[in-house]
Design an enzyme around this catalytic site. Structure first.
Site, PDB file in Angstrom:
ATOM      1  N   HIS A 356      41.107  46.507  28.853  1.00 12.20           N
ATOM      2  CA  HIS A 356      41.616  47.125  29.979  1.00 12.20           C
ATOM      3  C   HIS A 356      40.933  48.431  30.400  1.00 12.20           C
ATOM      4  O   HIS A 356      41.802  48.888  31.392  1.00 12.20           O
ATOM      5  CB  HIS A 356      43.155  47.406  30.924  1.00 12.20           C
ATOM      6  N   LYS A 545      48.555  55.182  43.597  1.00 12.45           N
ATOM      7  CA  LYS A 545      48.051  54.734  42.137  1.00 12.45           C
ATOM      8  C   LYS A 545      48.400  55.588  41.351  1.00 12.45           C
ATOM      9  O   LYS A 545      48.971  57.072  41.172  1.00 12.45           O
ATOM     10  CB  LYS A 545      47.545  54.588  42.139  1.00 12.45           C
ATOM     11  N   ARG A 546      48.224  55.585  39.579  1.00 13.61           N
ATOM     12  CA  ARG A 546      48.511  56.758  38.950  1.00 13.61           C
ATOM     13  C   ARG A 546      48.013  57.732  39.443  1.00 13.61           C
ATOM     14  O   ARG A 546      46.724  57.691  39.827  1.00 13.61           O
ATOM     15  CB  ARG A 546      48.059  56.528  37.776  1.00 13.61           C
ATOM     16  N   LYS A 551      39.855  57.775  39.321  1.00  9.07           N
ATOM     17  CA  LYS A 551      40.838  57.639  40.846  1.00  9.07           C
ATOM     18  C   LYS A 551      40.021  58.202  42.113  1.00  9.07           C
ATOM     19  O   LYS A 551      40.975  57.492  43.036  1.00  9.07           O
ATOM     20  CB  LYS A 551      42.193  56.546  40.502  1.00  9.07           C
ATOM     21  N   THR A 653      44.795  46.694  40.135  1.00  6.18           N
ATOM     22  CA  THR A 653      45.737  45.337  41.179  1.00  6.18           C
ATOM     23  C   THR A 653      46.544  45.992  42.125  1.00  6.18           C
ATOM     24  O   THR A 653      46.482  44.621  43.103  1.00  6.18           O
ATOM     25  CB  THR A 653      47.093  44.618  40.232  1.00  6.18           C
ATOM     26  N   LYS A 657      47.472  43.538  45.603  1.00  9.62           N
ATOM     27  CA  LYS A 657      48.902  43.315  46.607  1.00  9.62           C
ATOM     28  C   LYS A 657      48.614  44.125  48.208  1.00  9.62           C
ATOM     29  O   LYS A 657      49.293  43.636  49.188  1.00  9.62           O
ATOM     30  CB  LYS A 657      49.749  45.007  45.974  1.00  9.62           C
TER      31      LYS A 657
HETATM   32  C1  26Q Z   1      46.930  55.122  24.576  1.00  5.45           C
HETATM   33  C2  26Q Z   1      47.820  55.629  23.353  1.00  5.45           C
HETATM   34  C3  26Q Z   1      48.277  56.888  23.654  1.00  5.45           C
HETATM   35  C4  26Q Z   1      49.648  56.804  24.439  1.00  5.45           C
HETATM   36  C5  26Q Z   1      49.151  55.700  25.609  1.00  5.45           C
HETATM   37  C6  26Q Z   1      47.876  55.103  25.512  1.00  5.45           C
HETATM   38  C7  26Q Z   1      47.999  54.232  26.470  1.00  5.45           C
HETATM   39  C8  26Q Z   1      48.633  54.344  28.018  1.00  5.45           C
HETATM   40  C9  26Q Z   1      48.341  53.103  28.635  1.00  5.45           C
HETATM   41  C10 26Q Z   1      46.328  53.887  27.472  1.00  5.45           C
HETATM   42  C11 26Q Z   1      46.021  53.425  28.348  1.00  5.45           C
HETATM   43  C12 26Q Z   1      47.053  52.662  29.492  1.00  5.45           C
HETATM   44  C13 26Q Z   1      47.324  52.080  30.681  1.00  5.45           C
HETATM   45  C14 26Q Z   1      46.260  51.444  31.199  1.00  5.45           C
HETATM   46  C15 26Q Z   1      46.167  50.768  32.065  1.00  5.45           C
HETATM   47  O1  26Q Z   1      47.135  50.641  32.912  1.00  5.45           O
HETATM   48  N1  26Q Z   1      45.083  50.384  32.598  1.00  5.45           N
HETATM   49  C16 26Q Z   1      44.608  49.377  34.172  1.00  5.45           C
HETATM   50  O2  26Q Z   1      45.069  48.353  33.493  1.00  5.45           O
HETATM   51  C17 26Q Z   1      45.191  47.667  34.460  1.00  5.45           C
HETATM   52  C18 26Q Z   1      45.296  46.178  34.339  1.00  5.45           C
HETATM   53  O3  26Q Z   1      44.514  45.828  33.872  1.00  5.45           O
HETATM   54  C19 26Q Z   1      43.769  47.457  35.181  1.00  5.45           C
HETATM   55  O4  26Q Z   1      43.716  46.827  36.946  1.00  5.45           O
HETATM   56  C20 26Q Z   1      43.047  48.832  35.231  1.00  5.45           C
HETATM   57  O5  26Q Z   1      41.925  48.778  35.886  1.00  5.45           O
HETATM   58  C21 26Q Z   1      43.306  49.354  34.600  1.00  5.45           C
HETATM   59  O6  26Q Z   1      42.702  50.999  34.638  1.00  5.45           O
END
Ligand code: 26Q
Length: 818
Positions: A356, A545-546, A551, A653, A657
C-alpha cells in the site's frame, strides 16, 4: 422489499428488547436504548442468514479467503445492515410509528474505528463486496479496546481523546469462546529428538488466550452473511493460589499484564512505521490465532494438510500481518510434522501480499534482537527462509553482492517484512496502476526482475452501498429513478446510464438541487459542531483524509492564505464564494502534522472573522473526521482535493467516494487519480502539478531549490513571510517557524520542501482559478458532475474484489437459500 421481513414481528422484537435490556416500555426508551433494542432486533434477522451461510459454505466445502489485516475501519453497522437486508423503508416506517427517527437512532451508534484511514477502510469495503458477491471470506483482525482516537480541537490544536467504542457493549458481536487459542511469546527453543527426527519446542514462554469475537458482514440482498473475526486477549489461568512459588506468581502477573496490553489500543500511525515491541506482539497475536484456527478448521474435514492451499488463501493487508508466512510454516513443520519443502510449497501457495505504500518511512523493519527475543521459533524459521532465498539469488545471479544486499530478508540487524512477504507469497499486488508500475520499476525492481509472474495490479475500489445508497439517499434515489432500476447497487457499471442526461438541463437542475440539499445538510452539521455559518451557495472545496506532509494539506492552506491576501488587497475581487473544508487526524506523535492543523485553524479564525471580504472565503476544520461524518461530507462536496505529491499516494480511495457523489477532482496525476481522469476525461477534472516521473527524477538528483521560487515570486514570498511575522499568530510570531523552515531550509537529508509544495504552487493556484471560472457556468458544472457520477463504475470495490477472485484467490460463488 426482500421476502421475509415482517414489520409486525420486528416491532414486537424491538419492544421485547427494550423491556429485557432496560426494564422499560418503548415509550420510556431514550434514543440510545432504542438504538440498542433496534440493533438487537436486526441482529436477530441477520443471525438466521449467518447460520445458513456458514452451513452452506461447509456443505459445499468452499475455498475460503482469510483477509488478514491489523485494521478494519468499519464505521457504523446499523444503517448498513438494514440497507443490506433490504429493509430500510420498512424499518424506517415501523420506527416512525413507534415515534423514533431512524437517523437519530443511527447517530447513537459509535463508529467501529478499528483502523487509521485508507488501508483500514479498504478492508471494510472489501468485506462488504465479498459478502455481496457471495464469496466465502473471513476478515481477521484485533478487537482493540480503544480504536482510532477521537479528535477534539482546543484553541486550534488537536487533542486526542480515547475512543471508548465498547462502553455500552456491541450489539452485533458474538463471543466465540469455543475457538479460544493459545498464543506463545518469548522463551527459548529446545531441540529434541522424537520419532527419529528433530523437533523444536518452545519453552519458558509467556502466553495469552486469544478469544474471537465475530461480527456479521451482511451481503446486499443475497442472504449471505460473512464473518469479521476480531481477537481479544485473555490471561491464561496458571494462577494456583494454594501452591504457588514466587516464580509462578511473578509469571502469572506478567501474563495477565501481557493479555491486558495486547488488545488495548490501535496504533494511530498512518503510513509511518514505529518499531514498538507491543505492535509486534499485536501482529503475532492475531496472526497466530487466525492461522492456528484456519488450519484446525481445515483439518476437521480434510485428511491431508498438504492440500491446505486448495481450500484456503491468506491475503496480507500490507506487511503488518506478514508473520503469517512464518507462523504457517511453524504450524506445518512443528505441529503437522511436514518436511520443509512441502511446508514451504503449501505456505507460498496460500499467502498473497498487497503493498500500500512506497514511502520508505512506512516500511516495516524490525530489529532482529527484538524480533528473535519475542518470537524465537518464528525467527529461526525466518532465518532459514532467508538462507534459502540467498542461496537462490546466488544461483540466479552468481557473485552479485549488490542484489543480495538489496533483497535480503535479514540485513543490517533488521527483519525486512516486505521482503519476507514477497518471498513467502505467490502474488504481490499494488493498489493502482501507477503505484504498481512504480513498484515494478523502482522500489521492488529487483524482486520484479527475479519473479515477474508474482506481480499484478488491483486498483482499489469503494462500496457504493455505503457511500452512495446510505450516505447520499437523495442522489441514490435520483440515479435509481433515472435508470429505472436499482441494479447499480450491485453492478455499478450500470450507473453509466445517467451519462445520457449530462446535457439535459432538467436533469442538471435536479442534480444541482440535490447537491444543494446535501450542502445544507453539511452546513447544518458544521453549524452544530463548529458554530460556523457557511453559505451552501458557495463552492464546497473539500480535503478530508489523514494529515500527512505528502498529502499536502499545507499547500491547500497556503493557497487559502494567498487568496486571502488578494481579497485584502481588493475586497471587490470577483470570485465565486468558496468554503474550504478540511478534516484530518494527525498521528499523535507527528508534530509537524499537528502544527499544520493549528495553522489551518489559525487561518480560519482570521478569515472567517474578517467582514471586509464579504463572506467570499470561509475555512472550516471539521473535528473528528471519521467514517460516519465522511458519508455526509462526500455527498456535499463540489471540489475533491487530491493533491498529493505525484508518486506518493499509492491509490487514494476518498477520491473515488467524491467522484461517486458528483464532486470534481482537483488533483495531481497520482495514485488512482490517473484512472479517475481516464474514466471521466481530463476536461472534467482539474489536473495540475509535476508528474510522478518528474518527481522521481528530482528525487534521484538531489531534490530542487525552493529558494529560487521564494526569491522570484512575491506572492509566494508574502504568504511564507506571514508564517513567521505573526500574521496568523500575533501572540507567538514564531509559532509556524517550523513550517516555514520545512519549505525553505535543507533538512537532515539535505533536502528542502521535500514534497515540492512551492514547486507545484503556481500550477495549483492556476487550477484553482479554473475551478472558479468553471463554477460560474452552472450548466457546465452540472454536466461535469453528472459525468463524474456516470463514470465512477470502475471504482466499485465489487470490481476490485472480482479481479482479486479471478487472478489471485480463485473462490467460487456460493448461493444461500433460506
Ligand atoms: C506500521 C507500523 C507500525 C505502526 C503503524 C503502521 C502503519 C499503519 C497504517 C503503516 C501504514 C498504515 C496505513 C497505510 C495506508 O492507509 N495506506 C493507504 O492505503 C490505501 C488503500 O490501499 C491507499 O489508497 C492509500 O494511498 C495509502 O496511503
Amino acid at each position: 422489499m426482500k421476502m421475509g421481513f415482517d414489520k409486525e414481528e420486528f416491532k414486537k422484537s424491538v419492544e421485547y428488547n427494550v423491556k429485557n435490556l432496560f426494564r422499560k416500555t418503548i415509550d420510556d426508551a431514550k434514543p440510545n436504548e432504542a438504538f440498542q433494542a433496534v440493533a438487537y432486533a436486526i441482529k436477530d434477522v441477520i443471525i438466521d442468514e449467518w447460520i445458513a451461510t456458514q452451513k452452506q459454505y461447509a456443505k459445499e466445502d468452499a475455498k475460503t479467503l482469510y483477509y488478514m489485516s491489523m485494521e478494519f475501519l468499519m464505521g457504523r453497522a446499523l444503517g448498513n445492515n438494514i440497507i443490506n437486508i433490504m429493509a430500510w423503508d420498512e424499518v424506517k416506517e415501523v420506527l416512525e410509528e413507534m415515534g423514533f427517527d431512524l437517523n437519530v437512532l443511527e447517530d447513537q451508534e459509535p463508529d467501529a474505528a478499528l483502523g487509521n484511514g485508507g488501508l483500514g477502510r479498504l478492508a471494510a469495503c472489501f468485506l462488504d463486496s465479498l459478502a455481496t458477491l457471495g464469496y466465502p471470506a473471513y476478515g481477521c483482525g484485533i478487537r482493540y479496546r480503544y480504536g482510532m482516537f477521537k479528535q477534539k480541537i482546543e484553541d486550534g490544536y488537536q487533542i486526542e481523546v480515547p475512543d471508548e467504542w465498547l462502553k455500552d457493549g456491541n450489539p452485533f458481536e458474538v463471543r466465540r469462546s469455543e475457538y479460544a487459542t493459545e498464543v506463545k511469546f518469548g522463551g527459548y527453543v529446545k531441540t529434541v529428538w522424537e520419532d527419529g527426527r528433530e523437533k523444536f519446542v518452545q519453552e519458558g514462554y509467556q502466553s495469552v488466550m486469544a478469544v474471537p469475537y465475530d461480527l456479521p458482514i451482511v451481503g446486499y440482498g443475497n442472504n449471505v452473511v460473512n464473518t469479521l473475526r476480531i481477537w481479544d486477549a485473555q490471561p491464561i489461568n496458571t494462577f494456583n493460589l494454594e501452591s504457588f512459588d514466587k516464580g509462578d506468581y511473578q509469571k502469572a502477573v506478567e501474563q495477565e499484564n501481557l493479555a491486558k496490553n495486547i488488545c488495548e489500543v490501535l496504533y494511530p500511525n498512518d503510513n509511518h512505521y514505529a518499531g514498538k515491541e507491543l505492535r509486534l506482539k499485536q501482529q503475532y497475536f492475531f496472526i497466530s490465532a487466525s492461522v492456528q484456527r484456519a488450519v484446525k478448521k481445515y483439518k476437521e474435514t480434510h485428511p491431508d494438510v498438504r492440500k491446505f492451499y486448495e481450500k484456503n488463501v491468506f491475503q496480507l493487508n500490507d506487511t503488518h500481518p506478514t508473520v503469517a508466512v512464518a507462523e504457517l510454516m511453524r504450524v506445518l513443520l512443528d505441529e503437522e510434522g511436514l518436511p520443509w519443502d512441502v511446508a514451504w510449497d503449501v505456505t507460498t501457495k496460500t499467502c498473497a501480499y498487497t503493498n500500500h505504500t512506497i514511502m520508505s518511512e512506512a516500511l516495516e523493519k524490525w530489529p532482529i534482537d527484538l524480533f528473535s527475543r519475542l518470537l524465537p521459533r518464528i525467527y529461526q524459521i525466518v532465518e532459514e527462509i532467508n538462507r534459502r532465498f540467498m542461496e537462490q539469488i546466488q544461483q540466479m545471479y552468481p557473485g552479485d553482492d549488490h542484489k543480495m544486499a538489496r533483497m535480503a530478508i535479514l540485513y543490517d540487524g533488521q527483519v525486512r517484512m516486505a521482503h519476507l512477504a514477497i518471498v513467502g507469497s505467490f502474488s504481490v499486488n499494488g493498489v493502482a496502476r501507477l503505484h504498481t508500475e512504480i513498484l515494478k520499476t523502482q522500489e521492488l525492481k529487483h524482486f520484479y526482475q527475479m519473479m515477474p509472474q508474482k506481480f499484478n495490479n488491483k486498483t482499489n475500489g469503494i462500496t457504493q452501498r455505503r457511500f452512495l445508497l446510505h450516505g447520499n439517499p437523495l442522489l441514490a434515489a435520483w440515479v435509481t429513478e433515472k435508470l429505472g432500476s436499482k441494479a447499480w447497487v450491485t453492478d455499478l457499471k450500470q450507473i453509466k446510464g445517467i451519462e445520457a442526461l449530462a446535457e439535459d438541463e432538467t436533469a442538471q437542475k435536479e442534480f444541482m438541487e440535490i447537491k444543494f440539499q446535501n450542502k445544507i445538510r453539511l452546513a447544518k452539521y458544521i453549524k452544530e459542531h463548529n458554530g460556523i455559518d457557511v453559505d451552501p451557495r458557495s463552492i464546497f472545496d473539500v480535503q478530508v483524509k489523514r494529515l500527512h506532509e505528502y498529502k499536502r494539506q499545507l499547500m491547500n492552506i497556503l493557497h487559502v492564505m494567498f487568496l486571502y491576501n488578494q481579497l485584502r488587497d481588493n475586497p471587490n475581487m470577483d470570485m465565486v464564494p468558496r468554503t474550504f473544508i478540511f478534516g484530518a487526524k494527525a498521528a499523535a506523535g507527528y508534530r509537524r502534522a499537528k502544527l499544520t492543523i493549528k495553522l489551518i485553524n489559525a487561518v480560519a479564525d482570521v478569515v472567517n472573522n474578517d467582514a471586509s471580504i464579504q463572506g467570499k472565503l470561509k475555512v472550516v476544520f471539521i473535528e473528528d473526521y471519521r467514517v460516519s461524518n465522511a458519508e455526509i461530507i462526500f455527498a456535499a462536496a463540489d471540489v475533491s482535493e487530491q493533491i498529493s505529491t505525484a508518486s506518493k499516494e499509492a491509490s487514494g480511495t476518498g477520491n473515488m467516494k467524491f467522484m461517486l457523489n458528483g464532486a470534481l477532482t482537483l488533483g495531481t496525476m497520482d495514485g488512482a487519480n490517473v484512472e479517475i481522469v481516464e474514466e471521466v476525461g481530463a476536461e472534467h477534472a482539474f489536473i495540475f502539478g509535476m508528474s510522478s516521473d518528474e518527481v522521481i527524477n528530482y528525487e534521484k538528483n538531489g531534490g530542487y531549490d525552493p529558494m529560487t521560487i521564494f526569491n522570484n515570486d512575491a506572492d509566494i514570498r508574502r504568504v511564507l513571510m506571514q508564517l513567521i511575522n505573526g500574521y496568523y499568530s500575533p501572540q507567538n510570531p514564531e509559532l509556524f517557524r517550523e513550517i516555514y523552515d520545512s519549505l525553505l531550509n535543507r533538512n537532515s537529508s539535505d533536502r528542502a520542501d521535500t514534497y515540492f509544495i512551492l514547486k507545484d504552487f503556481r500550477s495549483y493556484a492556476d487550477a484553482q482559478k479554473q475551478v472558479d471560472a468553471a463554477y460560474r457556468n452552472q450548466n457546465w458544472w452540472a454536466k461535469a458532475a453528472i459525468l463524474n457520477v456516470a463514470n465512477s463504475g470502475k471504482f466499485s470495490s465489487d470490481r476490485t474484489i472480482q479481479e482479486y477472485v479471478d487472478d489471485i484467490w480463485h473462490l467460487d460463488k456460493v448461493e444461500v437459500k433460506l
